[in-house]
Design a protein around this motif. Structure first.
Motif, PDB file in Angstrom:
ATOM      1  N   TYR A  59       0.819  -1.213   0.000  1.00 43.42           N
ATOM      2  CA  TYR A  59       0.000   0.000   0.000  1.00 43.42           C
ATOM      3  C   TYR A  59       0.852   1.262   0.000  1.00 43.42           C
ATOM      4  O   TYR A  59       0.567   2.209  -0.735  1.00 43.42           O
ATOM      5  N   TRP A  60       1.916   1.290   0.814  1.00 42.79           N
ATOM      6  CA  TRP A  60       2.710   2.520   0.894  1.00 42.79           C
ATOM      7  C   TRP A  60       3.553   2.734  -0.357  1.00 42.79           C
ATOM      8  O   TRP A  60       4.003   3.861  -0.607  1.00 42.79           O
ATOM      9  N   ILE A  61       3.761   1.698  -1.154  1.00 41.41           N
ATOM     10  CA  ILE A  61       4.438   1.888  -2.436  1.00 41.41           C
ATOM     11  C   ILE A  61       3.485   2.546  -3.436  1.00 41.41           C
ATOM     12  O   ILE A  61       3.883   3.414  -4.224  1.00 41.41           O
ATOM     13  N   ARG A  62       2.218   2.156  -3.378  1.00 40.03           N
ATOM     14  CA  ARG A  62       1.221   2.784  -4.255  1.00 40.03           C
ATOM     15  C   ARG A  62       0.873   4.194  -3.811  1.00 40.03           C
ATOM     16  O   ARG A  62       0.405   5.000  -4.600  1.00 40.03           O
ATOM     17  N   HIS A  63       1.089   4.474  -2.527  1.00 40.74           N
ATOM     18  CA  HIS A  63       0.766   5.795  -1.979  1.00 40.74           C
ATOM     19  C   HIS A  63       2.035   6.370  -1.353  1.00 40.74           C
ATOM     20  O   HIS A  63       2.171   6.426  -0.122  1.00 40.74           O
ATOM     21  N   GLU A  64       2.944   6.808  -2.215  1.00 37.02           N
ATOM     22  CA  GLU A  64       4.242   7.270  -1.733  1.00 37.02           C
ATOM     23  C   GLU A  64       4.151   8.539  -0.898  1.00 37.02           C
ATOM     24  O   GLU A  64       5.113   8.915  -0.216  1.00 37.02           O
ATOM     25  N   GLU A  65       2.987   9.196  -0.918  1.00 39.29           N
ATOM     26  CA  GLU A  65       2.838  10.376  -0.075  1.00 39.29           C
ATOM     27  C   GLU A  65       2.953  10.033   1.409  1.00 39.29           C
ATOM     28  O   GLU A  65       3.296  10.893   2.218  1.00 39.29           O
ATOM     29  N   GLN A  66       2.688   8.783   1.760  1.00 36.27           N
ATOM     30  CA  GLN A  66       2.785   8.400   3.171  1.00 36.27           C
ATOM     31  C   GLN A  66       4.230   8.369   3.666  1.00 36.27           C
ATOM     32  O   GLN A  66       4.539   9.014   4.684  1.00 36.27           O
TER      33      GLN A  66
END
Length: 206
Positions: A59-66
């Protein structure tokens, strides 16, 4: 619904990141260490969840803003004096918030992927507790989840089932998620405040 889930995720990331940064600062880590512990605390549980459920990319790879947000928070925490004054005693509230949010998000994702309530509750507890377990282990502390003091994983488990019950009765997923999060946070803080435990040490026989 997606907007609510995403907002909860970001709040959970911030809460757990701060709990990781406070723990790292208590161990006199430098900014790199602070970022590493914050990253692991905030995203470790979700990573384990995704690996178990074969949910790729993570998930955090798809949402690098995290991870970018965590980096910004770590830099601010390392160099802004008001933030750096936060101490280990301040970890309880952000940790409780992160526990509640990530537990319920993990359980909800498991349900959406077709898993049973019991499996969803276990995956929810894993999501909510694994980051903190890694944080405490890397900081050379006994993890909250294994300590024989105030209840921790058990309140996450109970919150999952309360959420399932609310959703079953009212068919409102958002309300059910909110009920689970609030229940976990409140129960965790009450456990700390009133020293609620699953088991107490037995007095030594005379």
């Amino acid at each position: 619904m997606f907007e609510v889930i995403y907002l909860l995720e970001m709040i959970g990331v911030i809460a757990f990141a701060f709990s990781g940064m406070i723990a790292a600062r208590a161990k006199n880590m430098d900014p790199v260490g602070i970022y590493t512990i914050a990253f692991i605390t905030a995203l470790g549980g979700g990573t384990l969840r995704d690996l178990i459920m074969d949910n790729h990319p993570l998930y955090w790879i798809r949402h690098e803003e995290q991870p970018i947000l965590i980096l910004a928070l770590a830099v601010a925490y390392s160099y802004l004096r008001p933030l750096s004054r936060l101490r280990e005693s301040n970890i309880i509230v952000p940790d409780a918030i992160g526990l509640g949010i990530f537990t319920m998000l993990g359980a909800q994702l498991a349900l959406e992927l077709g898993h049973s309530f019991f499996i969803a509750s276990l995956l929810g507890v894993m999501t909510g507790t694994f980051g903190g377990l890694l944080r405490d282990t890397l900081c050379n502390e006994v993890p909250f989840i294994f300590r024989k003091d105030q209840v921790y994983a058990s309140v996450a488990f109970a919150g999952c089932w309360l959420s399932f019950l609310v959703d079953y009765l009212f068919h409102q997923t958002e309300i059910a998620l909110a009920a689970g999060v609030v229940a976990i946070v409140v129960l965790r803080l009450l456990a700390v405040r009133f020293d609620i435990r699953l088991q107490r040490d037995q007095p030594e026989p005379r």
